[in-house]
Design a protein around this motif. Structure first.
Motif, short mmCIF file in Angstrom:
data_model
loop_
_atom_site.label_atom_id
_atom_site.label_comp_id
_atom_site.label_asym_id
_atom_site.label_seq_id
_atom_site.Cartn_x
_atom_site.Cartn_y
_atom_site.Cartn_z
N ASP A 106 12.40 -4.44 38.04
CA ASP A 106 11.99 -4.19 36.66
C ASP A 106 13.26 -4.03 35.80
OD1 ASP A 106 11.21 -3.06 34.25
OD2 ASP A 106 9.50 -2.05 35.15
N GLN A 114 13.78 2.81 41.07
CA GLN A 114 13.10 1.65 41.60
C GLN A 114 13.19 1.56 43.11
OE1 GLN A 114 12.58 -2.50 39.52
NE2 GLN A 114 14.17 -1.35 38.53
N GLY A 117 10.70 3.80 44.56
CA GLY A 117 9.35 3.27 44.49
C GLY A 117 8.33 4.38 44.41
N ALA B 224 6.72 -5.12 42.89
CA ALA B 224 6.09 -3.80 42.87
C ALA B 224 4.86 -3.78 43.77
CB ALA B 224 5.71 -3.41 41.44
N GLU B 229 2.71 -0.56 45.36
CA GLU B 229 2.22 0.12 44.17
C GLU B 229 0.81 -0.40 43.87
OE1 GLU B 229 4.84 0.25 40.81
OE2 GLU B 229 6.61 0.37 42.07
N ILE B 234 1.32 0.25 38.76
CA ILE B 234 2.01 -0.91 38.18
C ILE B 234 1.89 -0.88 36.67
CG2 ILE B 234 1.81 -3.41 37.91
CD1 ILE B 234 1.38 -3.58 40.92
N HIS B 238 5.44 -0.16 35.07
CA HIS B 238 6.12 -1.39 34.67
C HIS B 238 5.54 -2.05 33.42
CE1 HIS B 238 8.17 -1.01 38.48
NE2 HIS B 238 7.01 -0.93 39.07
#
Ligand SMILES: Nc1ncnc2c1ncn2[C@@H]1O[C@H](COP(=O)(O)OP(=O)(O)OP(=O)(O)O)[C@@H](O)[C@H]1O
Ligand code: SF4
Ligand SMILES: [Mg+2]
Lengths: 306, 325
Positions: A106, A114, A117, B224, B229, B234, B238
């Protein structure tokens, strides 16, 4: 070698799409009855040229194919069917993915967050960054601020966050100079030696030979041969499929002899052996579909392989 | 470094403002409006000598460029001239009218921004679904409908037929100013605000939706998902993160559409803001007021663009880095 982690059997992937001037959707088959397996503690390299469908294989295993994909065949992990629906908890923990580039991160999220996670922890991330020699300030960086080598190590950190048993790596070395590429592969070898199974997808057979235990040769959407790395090192005669032999001849150390012709396009495949139109050994026996056979401990799709 | 960029933007804005005012000035000067006739009226009994005196006093026979320069110097001294229509200083007319318009615009801006964003995100996530398709159709229809027509529709339905809301004005007719309550004002604002919101919302919805669709198709969403996720994570981690900044920036960059819509909506509802003042000024050839409004509206639109540019520079790490180095 340990037990089988990942098993792919007769995988077929087709995309439903409009082709040419036809108004009806047609199925374009890009992967044809492909089979492979990855065992604990081994690196299986899938080697094939650009555009042959390798990334699609990775997406299929990770259940990431787009909606217009039609899939059949069996994909199992540890003996059980694998999919986002049935086994969502495996992804990001036991099974992890190393993507091709930082474009898979991202762009607006800091790298540290990230890598953690949703299933990882800050402590583990810090531990991994230290292990992979990523400076303390790396976690505050954005993906675009990473150099090629750092990006690789960040992606590996993300992949091993949850102590995975199986790693799918899609082209882990493009854009890296030889030294960085070798370093990345060394990380893979270490992980495998600790018991992780790795499916490594690459177009660089030379690099693959450096770390892999077995090589699966990918051609026009299927695997034409699976051979041990040792077979490649022993020489041409230890290999089974004419395409593999041709690949071997094309290696720099073997004289760079190119293979004439090009891979057939997914929309116009020959009915028999996919390699037929480039094969010097073709005869009538090659006209039928070539099933996978066991030959000298390896697997091959060629009527004449011995 | 960043201050230098903002400074650069400010100078650019200033030059643009001068250019826009000059264009407006030339347009008004070359239009069939005769400032003299506007001022003294068509049936004036003034003697030719007296008329000549006024012409000279105002410098009406001087070249356009000289007149513009004088106007500019006056502006810099805070003098915007006197409105012929309202017989008051242009600045006080604008301040009074703008205070009405700004309430209308602000409410519609916030409403269309927030509602449009939420609807756009939902459409993008459910792309191709029935909800998405209906919303998209609605937005395209609204987008192609002129604001005044929308206003008229709302007026006919909610004010005339249903009688839920007053037909126009900012306050009840015949009420003394001191008797007007906040509720009166809000009540009168409802229809104009709804009209302006609906007129503005389609752009926000369609833009947000498009961005969300792009984001969902991007590689980092695939990654992701591969990392386990779920859909909610998500979206929160994001999708929203990546769509927020462009959406907010668009909101500021669309001040011009907002202003244009406001002018039309005000006229339909006879709402006493800048929009109705513009019409009145145009009808009576009120050059000073028209110039003042041109200047203020340009300033308003440019400020929006300036904020949009600065926001991007501050909030997007990629641009921030480029500017810092
Ligand atoms: N969603 C899709 N719909 C239709 N065709 C697709 C889709 N995704 C990929 N393809 C096609 O499938 C083929 C194989 O693509 P893929 O990316 O797997 O190749 P690759 O072997 O990974 O190549 P590279 O070495 O360049 O990464 C390509 O020709 C591509 O055009
Ligand atoms: S099956 Fe025939 S054509 Fe195909 S690779 Fe073997 S020999 Fe060549
Ligand atoms: Mg690929």
């Amino acid at each position: 070698m340990g037990k089988t982690l990942l098993n792919v059997e007769d995988l077929v992937v087709a995309f439903s799409m409009y082709r040419g001037d036809s108004l009806k959707k047609e199925n374009l088959e890009v992967i044809h009855s492909l089979s492979l397996d990855v065992k604990e503690g081994e690196i299986l390299a899938v080697v094939g040229s650009s555009g042959s469908g390798k990334s699609i294989l990775a997406s299929a295993v990770l259940d990431l194919l787009p909606k217009n994909a039609v899939v059949s065949g069996k994909i199992t992990y540890d003996g059980k069917p694998l999919s986002m629906k049935t086994t969502p908890d495996l992804y990001g923990k036991e099974i992890s993915f190393i993507p091709q580039s930082v474009d898979y991160l991202d762009p607006l999220m800091k790298v540290g967050k990230q890598v953690q996670g949703v299933k990882g922890s800050k402590a583990r991330q810090e531990e991994l960054f230290e292990k992979y020699r990523l400076g303390k300030d790396t976690e505050k960086k954005y993906p675009f601020q990473l150099s090629g080598g750092m990006a690789r190590r960040v992606l590996i950190s993300g992949a091993v966050m949850g102590n995975p048993k199986l790693i799918i790596a899609d082209e882990p070395t493009p854009g890296l100079d030889l030294e960085l590429a070798m370093e990345t592969l060394k990380h893979f070898r270490t992980l495998a030696d600790q018991g992780t199974g790795i499916l490594m997808i690459t177009h660089d057979i030379d690099l693959a030979l450096n770390v892999a235990d077995r090589i699966a040769v990918f051609y026009a959407g299927t695997i034409v041969e699976i051979a041990s790395t040792q077979d490649f090192l022993s020489g041409r005669d230890a290999l089974r499929h004419p395409y593999t032999k041709a690949l071997y001849d094309a290696l720099p150390q073997n004289g760079f002899k190119p293979i004439p012709g090009a891979q057939p396009y997914a929309g116009s495949l020959p009915s028999g052996c996919l390699f037929a139109d480039r094969c010097p050994y073709r005869d009538d026996a090659c006209a039928g579909a070539q099933p996978e056979r066991e030959v000298r401990g390896g697997k091959v799709r060629c009527a004449h392989a011995t | 470094m960043r201050t230098r960029n903002i400074l650069y933007e400010l100078i650019r804005m200033l030059l643009l403002l001068i250019l826009v005012s000059f264009l407006a000035f030339v347009l008004i000067a070359k239009s069939p409006i005769d400032p003299l006739v506007s001022y003294i009226g068509t049936n004036s009994t003034l003697s030719p000598e007296a008329k000549q005196e006024i012409v000279e006093h105002w410098g009406l026979n001087e070249p356009v460029f000289t007149r513009f320069f004088k106007w500019l110097v006056n502006i810099l001294h805070g003098d915007m001239g006197t409105s012929i229509t309202y017989k008051k200083a242009v600045s006080s007319v604008i301040i009074e009218r703008f205070s009405y318009s700004i309430v209308l615009m602000l409410l519609a801006w916030i409403l269309s921004g927030i509602l449009g964003f939420v609807i756009g995100v939902i459409c993008g996530i459910k792309q191709g679904g029935i909800y998405d398709r209906i919303t998209k159709l609605f937005c395209l229809m609204v987008k192609s409908a002129p604001t005044f027509w929308l206003g008229l529709m709302f007026l006919v339905i909610f004010a005339v037929s249903l009688g839920w809301f007053p037909i126009g004005m900012a306050v009840p007719m015949g009420k003394l100013k001191s008797e007007v309550t906040v509720w009166d004002r809000l009540y009168h604002l409802v229809l104009p605000v709804i009209t302006l919101t609906v007129a503005n919302i389609s752009e926000v919805v369609l833009y947000t939706r498009q961005r969300v669709v792009e984001i969902i198709g991007s590689d980092y969403i695939l990654y992701a998902r591969a990392r386990g996720e779920n859909q909610g994570q998500i979206i929160r981690r994001h999708v929203l993160r990546n769509v927020m900044l462009p959406a907010i920036t668009l909101q500021f960059a669309s001040f011009s559409e907002l202003f244009g819509g406001m002018a039309l909506a005000e006229n339909v509802f006879a709402y006493p803001g800048i929009g109705t003042a513009t019409t009145a000024a145009a009808l009576s050839g009120d050059a000073p007021l028209l110039m003042g409004i041109a200047l203020i509206s340009a300033l308003f639109v440019f400020t929006g663009n300036l904020i949009a540019n600065i926001l991007y520079g501050i909030c997007d790490p990629r641009i921030r880095e480029k500017e810092e180095s």
